[in-house]
Design an enzyme around this catalytic site. Structure first.
Site, PDB file in Angstrom:
ATOM      1  N   ASP A  10     -65.252  19.352   7.511  1.00 46.88           N
ATOM      2  CA  ASP A  10     -63.349  19.604   8.333  1.00 46.88           C
ATOM      3  C   ASP A  10     -63.446  18.172   8.565  1.00 46.88           C
ATOM      4  O   ASP A  10     -64.214  17.219   9.018  1.00 46.88           O
ATOM      5  CB  ASP A  10     -63.067  20.554   8.830  1.00 46.88           C
ATOM      6  CG  ASP A  10     -61.665  20.544   9.480  1.00 46.88           C
ATOM      7  OD1 ASP A  10     -60.556  19.756   8.564  1.00 46.88           O
ATOM      8  OD2 ASP A  10     -61.752  20.466  10.228  1.00 46.88           O
ATOM      9  N   CYS A  11     -62.140  17.418   9.028  1.00 49.99           N
ATOM     10  CA  CYS A  11     -62.130  16.250   9.815  1.00 49.99           C
ATOM     11  C   CYS A  11     -61.559  16.483  11.211  1.00 49.99           C
ATOM     12  O   CYS A  11     -62.502  16.569  12.233  1.00 49.99           O
ATOM     13  CB  CYS A  11     -60.866  14.699   9.410  1.00 49.99           C
ATOM     14  SG  CYS A  11     -60.979  13.936   9.905  1.00 49.99           S
ATOM     15  N   ASP A  12     -60.753  16.558  11.847  1.00 54.91           N
ATOM     16  CA  ASP A  12     -59.940  17.208  12.758  1.00 54.91           C
ATOM     17  C   ASP A  12     -60.820  18.063  13.197  1.00 54.91           C
ATOM     18  O   ASP A  12     -60.458  19.208  13.576  1.00 54.91           O
ATOM     19  CB  ASP A  12     -57.916  17.070  12.789  1.00 54.91           C
ATOM     20  CG  ASP A  12     -58.205  15.647  11.772  1.00 54.91           C
ATOM     21  OD1 ASP A  12     -57.862  14.892  12.640  1.00 54.91           O
ATOM     22  OD2 ASP A  12     -56.647  15.989  11.541  1.00 54.91           O
ATOM     23  N   ASP A 170     -63.483  23.247  11.878  1.00 54.61           N
ATOM     24  CA  ASP A 170     -63.853  24.330  13.382  1.00 54.61           C
ATOM     25  C   ASP A 170     -62.927  25.172  13.314  1.00 54.61           C
ATOM     26  O   ASP A 170     -62.370  26.025  14.304  1.00 54.61           O
ATOM     27  CB  ASP A 170     -64.068  23.191  14.580  1.00 54.61           C
ATOM     28  CG  ASP A 170     -61.982  22.309  14.080  1.00 54.61           C
ATOM     29  OD1 ASP A 170     -61.591  22.874  15.266  1.00 54.61           O
ATOM     30  OD2 ASP A 170     -62.173  22.220  12.707  1.00 54.61           O
TER      31      ASP A 170
END
Length: 238
Positions: A10-12, A170
């Site tokens: 995932d990124c953010d 997250d």
């Protein structure tokens, strides 16, 4: 459990610390549009959710808002957020160290956010070279977490079975999406006092822990394979 062969990040909130910036801009934008919203609302209830889903839920609670007003507000929010991402964004602690340690694995970014936002975040934090063009956006694939389709799409394009992929995410919506996709899931839970890791996922509190977890996942299938002859001998000796 299959031996890990591909890492999907995932990124953010996983690679880059964008969520405080996003929460602030969402709160300003939505409140100005007539939908009461605070940064803590995003961090506590809506983390990882699509903008349209947040708006839908807020309108259910507070009443509908003029669609054009919402459209203009979203456009302005994304413009301001892009400016802040380009100048203020930082990678999460331990991310570079983890990516360097796991350099042998094919990897990709799998995010609900627009691809332009993903690229802006990776460029601002110096992480672009770690992923190249291996970026999978919900807006490009036209499917979003918590539906497993985005992770399944990424695994397919990367050329791996879901069981060969490890998803690192997250948000609860992301963790549930990857679990539903049949992947090994590592939940970066930085808010353990307020958030529980879903059953079936592996919890870590820091990206510094990731290389050790991946190494353990690699060893477990190998240990099982080594034990097979022992088990077979024990059974045939009876």
């Amino acid at each position: 459990m299959a031996k890990p062969r591909c890492l999907l990040f995932d990124c953010d909130g996983t690679l880059v610390d964008s969520e405080p910036l996003l929460a602030a801009e969402l709160a300003s934008s939505l409140s100005d549009a007539g939908l009461p919203f605070s940064p803590s609302d995003y961090m506590g209830e809506f983390r990882g959710a699509r903008f349209v889903n947040i708006v839908t839920e807020l309108q259910r609670r507070h009443g509908e808002v003029d669609p054009q007003r919402l459209k203009d507000s979203e456009a302005e929010m994304r413009r301001k957020l892009a400016d802040r991402l380009a100048t203020e964004l930082q990678p999460l602690e331990g991310v570079r160290e983890a990516l360097d340690a796991l350099a042998a694995y094919p990897r990709a970014v799998v995010s609900n956010g627009p691809e332009t936002k993903i690229r802006t975040g990776l460029a601002a934090t110096g992480l672009s070279d770690y992923f190249g063009d291996k970026l999978f956006s919900g807006y490009t694939a036209n499917c979003w977490k918590p539906d497993p389709c985005l992770y399944l799409h990424a695994a397919s394009i990367m050329g791996f079975r879901p069981s060969e992929c490890v998803a690192i995410d997250d948000s609860i919506v992301g963790v549930k999406a990857a679990l539903s996709a049949g992947m090994t899931v590592i939940h970066l839970n930085r808010f353990a006092d307020a958030e529980s890791t879903p059953e079936g996922a592996i919890a870590i509190s820091s990206m510094y822990q990731l290389p050790t977890i991946i190494a353990n996942l690699v060893r477990e299938p190998e240990m099982c394979h080594e034990l097979l002859p022992v088990i077979h001998s024990a059974l045939t000796a009876r």
